[in-house]
Motif scaffolding. Structure first.
Motif, PDB file in Angstrom:
ATOM      1  N   LYS A  66      -2.490  -5.232   5.589  1.00 29.36           N
ATOM      2  CA  LYS A  66      -1.916  -3.989   6.102  1.00 29.36           C
ATOM      3  C   LYS A  66      -0.406  -3.950   5.880  1.00 29.36           C
ATOM      4  N   GLN A  67       0.262  -5.075   6.071  1.00 33.71           N
ATOM      5  CA  GLN A  67       1.697  -5.136   5.818  1.00 33.71           C
ATOM      6  C   GLN A  67       2.011  -4.822   4.360  1.00 33.71           C
ATOM      7  N   LEU A  68       1.242  -5.388   3.430  1.00 27.04           N
ATOM      8  CA  LEU A  68       1.481  -5.132   2.009  1.00 27.04           C
ATOM      9  C   LEU A  68       1.155  -3.694   1.648  1.00 27.04           C
ATOM     10  N   VAL A  69       0.144  -3.099   2.287  1.00 27.59           N
ATOM     11  CA  VAL A  69      -0.176  -1.686   2.041  1.00 27.59           C
ATOM     12  C   VAL A  69       1.008  -0.802   2.412  1.00 27.59           C
ATOM     13  N   PHE A  70       1.625  -1.064   3.557  1.00 22.71           N
ATOM     14  CA  PHE A  70       2.777  -0.260   3.968  1.00 22.71           C
ATOM     15  C   PHE A  70       3.982  -0.516   3.065  1.00 22.71           C
ATOM     16  N   ILE A  71       4.152  -1.755   2.614  1.00 22.84           N
ATOM     17  CA  ILE A  71       5.243  -2.038   1.676  1.00 22.84           C
ATOM     18  C   ILE A  71       5.031  -1.287   0.368  1.00 22.84           C
TER      19      ILE A  71
END
Length: 295
Positions: free
Chosen positions: A222-227
């Motif tokens: 999820k963190q990488l998706v937002f990045i």
């Protein structure tokens, strides 16, 4: 046939994000340790932790129900689905996938009957109520310009005019959302185990073994998706006529810079008191509203 190709492309893209997500988490942790002048974990430590957790069995409280068992899988599936939608999915579907995972994880925190779990779940939903309206406002800034909520069309519209004033306002607001959604200081502290400060950690205290590994892996995805949303929608600058390999390296460089910025924000700020979070998100909301009005 074209739709099937798009689905397969999205699934392949999601698998690549799933593989790279722990590396981004490791880079953030290693950079934060370096900025704090201490020896921290290596950038591959997240992979070792995941491998260790996924090999272990889970200890389950006898008071839990099927919700506690299924929540890690739903949370992981929501993050994976959101990653698959980045190629050619719909904005609202992506948000729904992430919201469904968060909802079931918060529900599971109440299912175990732990005081810390209930506290973490209530805090998570409190922050979610503040974050999601701001996220929608920010994303609608790009969607209005594109005339569509299709993510591919939104990325194309962002690349056509990346330096406009609305996009600058929206980029600042989305960076605040990125900090909140990834559970980082000043909104949350991913490394804490103090009952007065933990939010996400409070929800997962009852989990162990492979279920805990799935939750950590899903959080990294999820963190990488937002990045990726941040780099493609609000920092879409790219030199013209790049080969696919060089374009991929350019995108990886933007992800790396964003990860370093997250580490710098965590190092340079303190954990915010919970009752000050609405003001923090309110500032992001005002920036998002200005960006939408300035279209």
């Amino acid at each position: 046939m074209e739709q099937l190709t798009s689905i397969l492309t999205g699934i392949g893209y999601a698998f690549s994000i799933m593989a790279a997500a722990p590396l981004v988490t490791g880079i953030v942790k290693a950079t934060k340790a370096g900025l704090q002048n201490r020896r921290g974990p290596g950038i591959l430590q997240a992979y070792y932790d995941l491998f260790k957790l996924l090999r272990k069995d889970s200890v389950v409280s006898p008071t839990t129900s099927w919700i506690f068992t299924l929540a890690p899988y739903i949370y992981f599936a929501g993050a994976f689905g959101a990653a698959a939608l980045l190629v050619s999915g719909n904005l609202f579907m992506l948000i729904y996938f992430l919201a469904a995972g968060r909802f079931f994880l918060a529900l599971a925190s109440l299912d175990a009957g732990s005081a810390f779990g209930g506290m973490g779940g209530s805090r998570e939903m409190f922050i979610n109520v503040l974050v999601e309206p701001v996220l929608l406002l920010v994303m609608l800034t790009v969607a209005v310009r594109a005339g569509s909520t299709d993510l591919a069309a939104m990325m194309g519209a962002a690349a056509a005019n990346p330096l406009s004033l609305p996009y600058i306002f929206a980029a600042i607001a989305f960076l605040i959302i990125l900090v909140a959604e990834s559970g980082r200081i000043p909104v949350d502290n991913p490394d804490t185990h103090l009952e007065l400060t933990m939010i996400h950690e409070g929800m997962v205290l009852e989990y162990s073994g492979r279920w805990l590994g799935l939750i950590f892996w899903a959080s990294a995805i999820k963190q990488l998706v937002f990045i990726l949303l941040f780099t493609t929608l609000f920092v879409p600058w790219q030199p013209a006529e790049l080969s696919p390999a060089v374009a991929g390296l350019w995108g990886a460089g933007k992800i790396l810079v964003t990860a370093l910025v997250l580490a710098a924000i965590e190092t340079s700020t303190n954990k915010m008191r919970l009752f000050k979070v609405p003001g923090f998100m309110g500032a992001a909301g005002m920036l998002a509203l200005l960006a939408l009005v300035a279209q």
